[in-house]
Design a protein around this motif. Structure first.
Motif, PDB file in Angstrom:
ATOM      1  N   UNK A  75       0.838  -1.201   0.000  1.00 20.54           N
ATOM      2  CA  UNK A  75       0.000   0.000   0.000  1.00 20.54           C
ATOM      3  C   UNK A  75       0.871   1.249   0.000  1.00 20.54           C
ATOM      4  N   UNK A  76       1.897   1.270   0.836  1.00 17.33           N
ATOM      5  CA  UNK A  76       2.798   2.423   0.892  1.00 17.33           C
ATOM      6  C   UNK A  76       3.479   2.677  -0.447  1.00 17.33           C
ATOM      7  N   UNK A  77       3.890   1.621  -1.113  1.00 18.48           N
ATOM      8  CA  UNK A  77       4.696   1.750  -2.332  1.00 18.48           C
ATOM      9  C   UNK A  77       3.860   1.945  -3.589  1.00 18.48           C
ATOM     10  N   UNK A  78       2.582   1.605  -3.533  1.00 18.23           N
ATOM     11  CA  UNK A  78       1.758   1.609  -4.733  1.00 18.23           C
ATOM     12  C   UNK A  78       0.959   2.882  -4.931  1.00 18.23           C
ATOM     13  N   UNK A  79       0.061   2.846  -5.900  1.00 17.02           N
ATOM     14  CA  UNK A  79      -0.725   4.012  -6.279  1.00 17.02           C
ATOM     15  C   UNK A  79      -2.067   4.098  -5.564  1.00 17.02           C
ATOM     16  N   UNK A  80      -2.429   3.066  -4.816  1.00 19.81           N
ATOM     17  CA  UNK A  80      -3.674   3.146  -4.048  1.00 19.81           C
ATOM     18  C   UNK A  80      -3.569   4.261  -3.022  1.00 19.81           C
ATOM     19  N   UNK A  81      -4.646   5.019  -2.868  1.00 16.34           N
ATOM     20  CA  UNK A  81      -4.613   6.209  -2.014  1.00 16.34           C
ATOM     21  C   UNK A  81      -5.261   5.995  -0.651  1.00 16.34           C
ATOM     22  N   UNK A  82      -6.121   5.004  -0.551  1.00 13.54           N
ATOM     23  CA  UNK A  82      -6.828   4.709   0.692  1.00 13.54           C
ATOM     24  C   UNK A  82      -6.869   3.198   0.850  1.00 13.54           C
ATOM     25  N   UNK A  83      -6.796   2.720   2.086  1.00  9.72           N
ATOM     26  CA  UNK A  83      -6.912   1.286   2.343  1.00  9.72           C
ATOM     27  C   UNK A  83      -8.124   1.013   3.219  1.00  9.72           C
ATOM     28  N   UNK A  84      -8.769  -0.108   2.945  1.00  7.86           N
ATOM     29  CA  UNK A  84      -9.809  -0.653   3.807  1.00  7.86           C
ATOM     30  C   UNK A  84      -9.297  -1.987   4.322  1.00  7.86           C
ATOM     31  N   UNK A  85      -9.360  -2.200   5.629  1.00  7.50           N
ATOM     32  CA  UNK A  85      -9.009  -3.509   6.185  1.00  7.50           C
ATOM     33  C   UNK A  85     -10.274  -4.129   6.750  1.00  7.50           C
ATOM     34  N   UNK A  86     -10.522  -5.383   6.374  1.00 10.00           N
ATOM     35  CA  UNK A  86     -11.753  -6.055   6.771  1.00 10.00           C
ATOM     36  C   UNK A  86     -11.469  -7.530   6.980  1.00 10.00           C
ATOM     37  N   UNK A  87     -12.499  -8.275   7.359  1.00 10.01           N
ATOM     38  CA  UNK A  87     -12.368  -9.709   7.561  1.00 10.01           C
ATOM     39  C   UNK A  87     -13.292 -10.463   6.634  1.00 10.01           C
ATOM     40  N   UNK A  88     -12.886 -11.632   6.190  1.00 17.82           N
ATOM     41  CA  UNK A  88     -13.710 -12.443   5.303  1.00 17.82           C
ATOM     42  C   UNK A  88     -14.938 -12.954   6.051  1.00 17.82           C
ATOM     43  N   UNK A  89     -16.080 -12.941   5.368  1.00 15.76           N
ATOM     44  CA  UNK A  89     -17.303 -13.422   5.979  1.00 15.76           C
ATOM     45  C   UNK A  89     -17.954 -12.385   6.874  1.00 15.76           C
ATOM     46  N   UNK A  90     -19.077 -12.754   7.466  1.00 16.00           N
ATOM     47  CA  UNK A  90     -19.865 -11.835   8.284  1.00 16.00           C
ATOM     48  C   UNK A  90     -19.725 -12.096   9.783  1.00 16.00           C
ATOM     49  N   UNK A  91     -19.204 -13.264  10.166  1.00 18.84           N
ATOM     50  CA  UNK A  91     -19.225 -13.658  11.576  1.00 18.84           C
ATOM     51  C   UNK A  91     -18.156 -12.967  12.416  1.00 18.84           C
ATOM     52  N   UNK A  92     -17.037 -12.611  11.792  1.00 21.30           N
ATOM     53  CA  UNK A  92     -15.951 -12.010  12.570  1.00 21.30           C
ATOM     54  C   UNK A  92     -15.059 -11.157  11.688  1.00 21.30           C
ATOM     55  N   UNK A  93     -14.789  -9.944  12.132  1.00 21.22           N
ATOM     56  CA  UNK A  93     -13.683  -9.174  11.574  1.00 21.22           C
ATOM     57  C   UNK A  93     -12.408  -9.950  11.886  1.00 21.22           C
ATOM     58  N   UNK A  94     -12.243 -10.290  13.166  1.00 23.14           N
ATOM     59  CA  UNK A  94     -11.194 -11.206  13.613  1.00 23.14           C
ATOM     60  C   UNK A  94     -11.459 -11.582  15.060  1.00 23.14           C
ATOM     61  N   UNK A  95     -11.319 -12.863  15.345  1.00 26.86           N
ATOM     62  CA  UNK A  95     -11.481 -13.339  16.712  1.00 26.86           C
ATOM     63  C   UNK A  95     -10.268 -13.107  17.580  1.00 26.86           C
ATOM     64  N   UNK A  96      -9.298 -12.316  17.096  1.00 29.16           N
ATOM     65  CA  UNK A  96      -8.115 -12.005  17.888  1.00 29.16           C
ATOM     66  C   UNK A  96      -6.991 -12.989  17.639  1.00 29.16           C
ATOM     67  N   UNK A  97      -6.001 -12.949  18.496  1.00 29.87           N
ATOM     68  CA  UNK A  97      -4.805 -13.768  18.311  1.00 29.87           C
ATOM     69  C   UNK A  97      -5.137 -15.252  18.368  1.00 29.87           C
ATOM     70  N   UNK A  98      -4.531 -16.009  17.457  1.00 30.76           N
ATOM     71  CA  UNK A  98      -4.592 -17.462  17.506  1.00 30.76           C
ATOM     72  C   UNK A  98      -3.757 -17.905  18.699  1.00 30.76           C
TER      73      UNK A  98
END
Length: 247
Positions: free
Chosen positions: A44-67
């Motif tokens: 992202x830093x090196x490329x031409x994208x100007x904004x980033x969105x961070x998300x999680x796959x599926x609807x149940x969890x963005x992330x359940x935290x550390x494994x």
């Protein structure tokens, strides 16, 4: 990296959509996710994208935290801690957002949450911490931050919005679309101005001890991994003057 698809990166009209992609494991943060997110921020830093969105796959969890079977070192892949990121970053959250995932949202500039989102930080109950969450007290009211950090009770999307952790709550399933709409608007704005404003805000916000240490370690590790470091050693061993390039 044993799973190169643990984090996905897709460019959409100058917007990077970065997805934690372990839905069968509630998008838990492991070594593969850590490496994938770090690589995504560098891209992202090196490329031409100007904004980033961070998300999680599926609807149940963005992330359940550390494994918990293989917890990663959070600082290494946190934007603004392990890797400096001056472009805007938006978190798009649905379902559970637990532990280190809350730290990731905390380090984003904006957050769009589905009404199904639930935020939880249970480390005091589990008996460990890395301390990065303490910077939350600089981002939402102190007593609310302490309740969230110490008590470990879930916070609803609506409550997170009320205390300023979330910018907007949307109906279930619409969090990514809304984040993309916000990102599209930001992508059309002046990049230098956005970067300057983000940088100045970063200097204004107080930083906790773990955040300060993480930033310092990232700088030190960059020096130790540099070409100049290797050139210095080679010059010393070869008894010659070094030829440094600042890389």
């Amino acid at each position: 990296m044993s799973d190169p698809n643990a984090v996905l990166y897709e460019s959409r009209n100058r917007v990077a959509v970065i997805t934690i992609n372990r839905p069968a494991k509630a998008n838990a943060l492991n070594a593969d996710v850590a490496l994938g997110l770090a690589a995504a921020w560098r891209r992202f830093n090196a490329g031409e994208d100007r904004v980033a969105i961070v998300t999680g796959a599926g609807e149940k969890a963005f992330s359940g935290g550390a494994d918990l079977d293989a917890p990663p070192e959070l600082r290494r892949f946190m934007p603004g801690v392990g890797i400096a990121v001056e472009k805007p970053v938006i978190a798009a959250v649905s379902g559970w957002c637990v532990g280190g995932a809350c730290v990731l949202v905390q380090m984003c500039d904006l957050c769009i949450a589905s009404e199904t989102a639930r935020f939880s930080y249970p480390e005091a109950k589990l008996g460990f911490t890395g301390g990065l969450i303490t910077a939350l007290a600089a981002r939402i009211p102190h007593k609310v931050a302490m309740e969230f950090i110490l008590m470990g009770e879930p916070m609803t999307a609506q409550r997170a919005y009320e205390v300023g952790f979330v910018n907007k709550v949307v109906p279930a399933g619409q969090h990514l679309a809304e984040a993309e709409e916000w990102a599209g608007r930001l992508a059309g704005m002046a990049p230098m101005v956005l970067a300057t404003l983000k940088r100045f805000v970063g200097r204004t916000l107080p930083k906790g001890p773990s955040e300060q240490a993480g930033i310092a370690m990232a700088d030190i590790e960059a020096v130790w991994g540099s070409d100049d470091y290797r050139e210095g050693l080679a010059a010393f061993k070869g008894k010659r003057a070094p030829d440094y390039h600042g890389l």
